[in-house]
Design a protein around this motif. Structure first.
Motif, PDB file in Angstrom:
ATOM      1  N   MET A   1       0.847  -1.166   0.000  1.00  0.00           N
ATOM      2  CA  MET A   1       0.000   0.000   0.000  1.00  0.00           C
ATOM      3  C   MET A   1       0.889   1.225   0.000  1.00  0.00           C
ATOM      4  N   GLY A   2       0.363   2.247  -0.595  1.00  0.00           N
ATOM      5  CA  GLY A   2       0.986   3.534  -0.393  1.00  0.00           C
ATOM      6  C   GLY A   2       1.549   4.183  -1.629  1.00  0.00           C
ATOM      7  N   ASP A   3       0.951   5.265  -2.009  1.00  0.00           N
ATOM      8  CA  ASP A   3       1.532   6.142  -3.008  1.00  0.00           C
ATOM      9  C   ASP A   3       2.595   6.995  -2.336  1.00  0.00           C
ATOM     10  N   ILE A   4       2.425   7.185  -1.035  1.00  0.00           N
ATOM     11  CA  ILE A   4       3.394   7.929  -0.233  1.00  0.00           C
ATOM     12  C   ILE A   4       3.723   7.078   0.984  1.00  0.00           C
ATOM     13  N   SER A   5       4.997   6.936   1.271  1.00  0.00           N
ATOM     14  CA  SER A   5       5.374   6.235   2.498  1.00  0.00           C
ATOM     15  C   SER A   5       6.493   7.007   3.171  1.00  0.00           C
ATOM     16  N   PHE A   6       6.501   6.907   4.481  1.00  0.00           N
ATOM     17  CA  PHE A   6       7.453   7.647   5.301  1.00  0.00           C
ATOM     18  C   PHE A   6       7.929   6.707   6.389  1.00  0.00           C
ATOM     19  N   ARG A   7       9.211   6.718   6.644  1.00  0.00           N
ATOM     20  CA  ARG A   7       9.805   5.887   7.687  1.00  0.00           C
ATOM     21  C   ARG A   7      10.865   6.707   8.404  1.00  0.00           C
ATOM     22  N   SER A   8      10.846   6.647   9.729  1.00  0.00           N
ATOM     23  CA  SER A   8      11.823   7.413  10.501  1.00  0.00           C
ATOM     24  C   SER A   8      12.156   6.665  11.787  1.00  0.00           C
ATOM     25  N   THR A   9      13.394   6.766  12.204  1.00  0.00           N
ATOM     26  CA  THR A   9      13.811   6.196  13.484  1.00  0.00           C
ATOM     27  C   THR A   9      14.547   7.281  14.258  1.00  0.00           C
ATOM     28  N   VAL A  10      14.152   7.461  15.519  1.00  0.00           N
ATOM     29  CA  VAL A  10      14.812   8.441  16.377  1.00  0.00           C
ATOM     30  C   VAL A  10      15.284   7.747  17.649  1.00  0.00           C
TER      31      VAL A  10
ATOM     32  N   TYR B   1      12.766   9.034  30.727  1.00  0.00           N
ATOM     33  CA  TYR B   1      13.006   7.753  30.057  1.00  0.00           C
ATOM     34  C   TYR B   1      14.416   7.767  29.490  1.00  0.00           C
ATOM     35  N   GLU B   2      15.084   6.614  29.553  1.00  0.00           N
ATOM     36  CA  GLU B   2      16.465   6.519  29.075  1.00  0.00           C
ATOM     37  C   GLU B   2      16.588   5.481  27.973  1.00  0.00           C
ATOM     38  N   ASP B   3      17.553   5.723  27.068  1.00  0.00           N
ATOM     39  CA  ASP B   3      17.874   4.810  25.963  1.00  0.00           C
ATOM     40  C   ASP B   3      16.616   4.496  25.141  1.00  0.00           C
ATOM     41  N   VAL B   4      15.944   5.546  24.690  1.00  0.00           N
ATOM     42  CA  VAL B   4      14.667   5.446  23.985  1.00  0.00           C
ATOM     43  C   VAL B   4      14.897   5.387  22.478  1.00  0.00           C
ATOM     44  N   THR B   5      14.179   4.494  21.816  1.00  0.00           N
ATOM     45  CA  THR B   5      14.168   4.445  20.351  1.00  0.00           C
ATOM     46  C   THR B   5      12.727   4.324  19.894  1.00  0.00           C
ATOM     47  N   VAL B   6      12.374   5.101  18.866  1.00  0.00           N
ATOM     48  CA  VAL B   6      11.054   5.010  18.256  1.00  0.00           C
ATOM     49  C   VAL B   6      11.248   4.884  16.751  1.00  0.00           C
ATOM     50  N   ALA B   7      10.703   3.812  16.170  1.00  0.00           N
ATOM     51  CA  ALA B   7      10.695   3.621  14.719  1.00  0.00           C
ATOM     52  C   ALA B   7       9.255   3.811  14.260  1.00  0.00           C
ATOM     53  N   TYR B   8       9.037   4.748  13.344  1.00  0.00           N
ATOM     54  CA  TYR B   8       7.687   5.106  12.900  1.00  0.00           C
ATOM     55  C   TYR B   8       7.551   4.876  11.397  1.00  0.00           C
ATOM     56  N   ARG B   9       6.408   4.289  11.021  1.00  0.00           N
ATOM     57  CA  ARG B   9       6.113   4.045   9.616  1.00  0.00           C
ATOM     58  C   ARG B   9       4.723   4.566   9.286  1.00  0.00           C
ATOM     59  N   LEU B  10       4.596   5.204   8.147  1.00  0.00           N
ATOM     60  CA  LEU B  10       3.319   5.715   7.682  1.00  0.00           C
ATOM     61  C   LEU B  10       3.225   5.459   6.188  1.00  0.00           C
ATOM     62  N   ALA B  11       2.076   5.025   5.718  1.00  0.00           N
ATOM     63  CA  ALA B  11       1.843   4.837   4.279  1.00  0.00           C
ATOM     64  C   ALA B  11       0.412   5.286   3.976  1.00  0.00           C
ATOM     65  N   THR B  12       0.235   5.930   2.836  1.00  0.00           N
ATOM     66  CA  THR B  12      -1.089   6.357   2.422  1.00  0.00           C
ATOM     67  C   THR B  12      -1.165   6.413   0.909  1.00  0.00           C
ATOM     68  N   GLY B  13      -2.350   6.243   0.409  1.00  0.00           N
ATOM     69  CA  GLY B  13      -2.574   6.337  -1.027  1.00  0.00           C
ATOM     70  C   GLY B  13      -4.062   6.436  -1.292  1.00  0.00           C
ATOM     71  N   LEU B  14      -4.413   6.872  -2.481  1.00  0.00           N
ATOM     72  CA  LEU B  14      -5.807   6.936  -2.863  1.00  0.00           C
ATOM     73  C   LEU B  14      -6.365   5.532  -2.972  1.00  0.00           C
ATOM     74  N   ALA B  15      -7.581   5.323  -2.469  1.00  0.00           N
ATOM     75  CA  ALA B  15      -8.221   4.001  -2.508  1.00  0.00           C
ATOM     76  C   ALA B  15      -8.523   3.638  -3.961  1.00  0.00           C
ATOM     77  N   ARG B  16      -8.331   2.393  -4.283  1.00  0.00           N
ATOM     78  CA  ARG B  16      -8.624   1.891  -5.635  1.00  0.00           C
ATOM     79  C   ARG B  16     -10.125   1.743  -5.792  1.00  0.00           C
ATOM     80  N   GLU B  17     -10.628   2.161  -6.909  1.00  0.00           N
ATOM     81  CA  GLU B  17     -12.070   1.984  -7.201  1.00  0.00           C
ATOM     82  C   GLU B  17     -12.286   0.538  -7.626  1.00  0.00           C
ATOM     83  N   SER B  18     -13.383  -0.078  -7.124  1.00  0.00           N
ATOM     84  CA  SER B  18     -13.634  -1.471  -7.508  1.00  0.00           C
ATOM     85  C   SER B  18     -14.688  -1.576  -8.574  1.00  0.00           C
TER      86      SER B  18
END
Length: 71
Positions: free
Chosen positions: A1-10, A54-71
């Motif tokens: 899925m996804g016309d647009i996807s975003f991934r980040s780790t902090v 909080y100590e030694d914190v990691t966050v991995a984030y993923r997002l995906a979006t796209g226009l829904a396909r017409e059936s």
């Protein structure tokens, strides 16, 4: 899925919130969308506590979006 996807780790050695964060993901505009988002957290509870440190914190984030396909 996804016309647009975003991934980040902090990572933070130390992290403290003065108040509980309020987050939102919005996709303004027209047309139906198929969207998904997910975060993997290490040493960071959901929800976080205001004033808590909080100590030694990691966050991995993923997002995906796209226009829904017409059936």
């Amino acid at each position: 899925m996804g016309d647009i996807s975003f991934r980040s780790t902090v990572h933070a050695e130390r992290l403290r919130f003065t108040q509980e964060p309020r987050t939102a993901v919005r996709f303004p505009g027209t047309g139906k969308r198929e969207s998904a988002s997910h975060s993997d957290r290490t040493h960071l509870p959901d929800p976080v506590g205001a004033g808590q440190e909080y100590e030694d914190v990691t966050v991995a984030y993923r997002l995906a979006t796209g226009l829904a396909r017409e059936s």
